[in-house]
Structures are given as C-alpha cells and as structure tokens.
Design a protein around this motif. Sequence first.
Motif, PDB file in Angstrom:
ATOM      1  N   THR A  46      -6.630 -21.598 -21.547  1.00 44.63           N
ATOM      2  CA  THR A  46      -7.648 -22.555 -22.012  1.00 44.63           C
ATOM      3  C   THR A  46      -7.248 -23.988 -21.681  1.00 44.63           C
ATOM      4  O   THR A  46      -8.065 -24.773 -21.191  1.00 44.63           O
ATOM      5  CB  THR A  46      -7.873 -22.402 -23.525  1.00 44.63           C
ATOM      6  N   VAL A  47      -5.990 -24.317 -21.935  1.00 45.93           N
ATOM      7  CA  VAL A  47      -5.524 -25.680 -21.634  1.00 45.93           C
ATOM      8  C   VAL A  47      -5.620 -25.939 -20.132  1.00 45.93           C
ATOM      9  O   VAL A  47      -6.087 -27.002 -19.700  1.00 45.93           O
ATOM     10  CB  VAL A  47      -4.092 -25.914 -22.167  1.00 45.93           C
ATOM     11  N   LEU A  48      -5.203 -24.977 -19.321  1.00 48.06           N
ATOM     12  CA  LEU A  48      -5.302 -25.139 -17.863  1.00 48.06           C
ATOM     13  C   LEU A  48      -6.750 -25.325 -17.406  1.00 48.06           C
ATOM     14  O   LEU A  48      -7.031 -26.156 -16.556  1.00 48.06           O
ATOM     15  CB  LEU A  48      -4.692 -23.926 -17.157  1.00 48.06           C
ATOM     16  N   GLN A  52      -8.292 -28.504 -15.466  1.00 45.25           N
ATOM     17  CA  GLN A  52      -9.015 -28.412 -14.201  1.00 45.25           C
ATOM     18  C   GLN A  52     -10.313 -29.213 -14.282  1.00 45.25           C
ATOM     19  O   GLN A  52     -10.658 -29.948 -13.348  1.00 45.25           O
ATOM     20  CB  GLN A  52      -9.358 -26.965 -13.883  1.00 45.25           C
ATOM     21  N   GLU A  53     -11.037 -29.047 -15.383  1.00 44.36           N
ATOM     22  CA  GLU A  53     -12.305 -29.755 -15.564  1.00 44.36           C
ATOM     23  C   GLU A  53     -12.106 -31.269 -15.564  1.00 44.36           C
ATOM     24  O   GLU A  53     -12.969 -32.005 -15.090  1.00 44.36           O
ATOM     25  CB  GLU A  53     -12.972 -29.306 -16.862  1.00 44.36           C
ATOM     26  N   TYR A  59      -6.060 -25.315  -8.477  1.00 40.24           N
ATOM     27  CA  TYR A  59      -5.384 -24.090  -8.057  1.00 40.24           C
ATOM     28  C   TYR A  59      -5.861 -23.685  -6.678  1.00 40.24           C
ATOM     29  O   TYR A  59      -6.928 -24.064  -6.228  1.00 40.24           O
ATOM     30  CB  TYR A  59      -5.588 -22.952  -9.060  1.00 40.24           C
ATOM     31  N   VAL A  60      -5.004 -22.913  -6.035  1.00 45.95           N
ATOM     32  CA  VAL A  60      -5.318 -22.298  -4.756  1.00 45.95           C
ATOM     33  C   VAL A  60      -5.126 -20.806  -4.963  1.00 45.95           C
ATOM     34  O   VAL A  60      -4.123 -20.387  -5.547  1.00 45.95           O
ATOM     35  CB  VAL A  60      -4.374 -22.826  -3.647  1.00 45.95           C
TER      36      VAL A  60
END
Length: 102
Positions: A46-48, A52-53, A59-60
């Motif tokens: 959730t934190v990640l 991202q938002e 991420y790749v």
Amino acid sequence: MNENITLNNSEWCIMEELWQAQPQTLMQLVHKMKEKQGWSKSTTNTVLRRMQEKGCVRYVEGEKARNYFTDLSREEVVLKEARSLLNRAFGGSLGMLINTFV
C-alpha cells in the motif's frame, strides 16, 4: 523534485531502503519492512502504491517480479524537507533557525 511531494515517516522508511540499494523487488522490501517496522506485505504494498501515485518511486517489470526504483536523490529530498521546515517553523528566516539552535 516536484515541490509538492512530501514524504511521511512510512515513505521515508522505504526511500531509505531504496537509496541504499536499487532496484529492489516487492518481496525484498517486504522482508526489510517486516524486520525494521513490523509491517505486513499488504502495508508495504500500500505504501509503495501511494508512493508511485505521488511520483516518488517507479517500477520496471522484471522477469519474475517488479523492480522498484526511485529517481529522487536523498540530497534533493533532504534539501526540500529542510526548506519546508524553514518556511513552516521559522517563516523562511534562516536567522531565526540559527538563533533557535544557539
């Protein structure tokens, strides 16, 4: 760095891990956050996602897992946070900040 991006304590924890070594997979981060913060996989995920938002991490798609990166340097984030503190707490006055520390 986008001037509107601010990091909360949880985001700082993940950023510290990414600054030490990147890329890292979700499971690498999950294990580190479990060890250091006691977080579950869903909390780390959730934190990640929120980071991202906000544009803090990206991420790749790897062969087996997503590889997470940050394009933000620790130095630029620390400088932005210091400026924010100076403006919020001391009205932008470097002199007031120095007097407080003295």
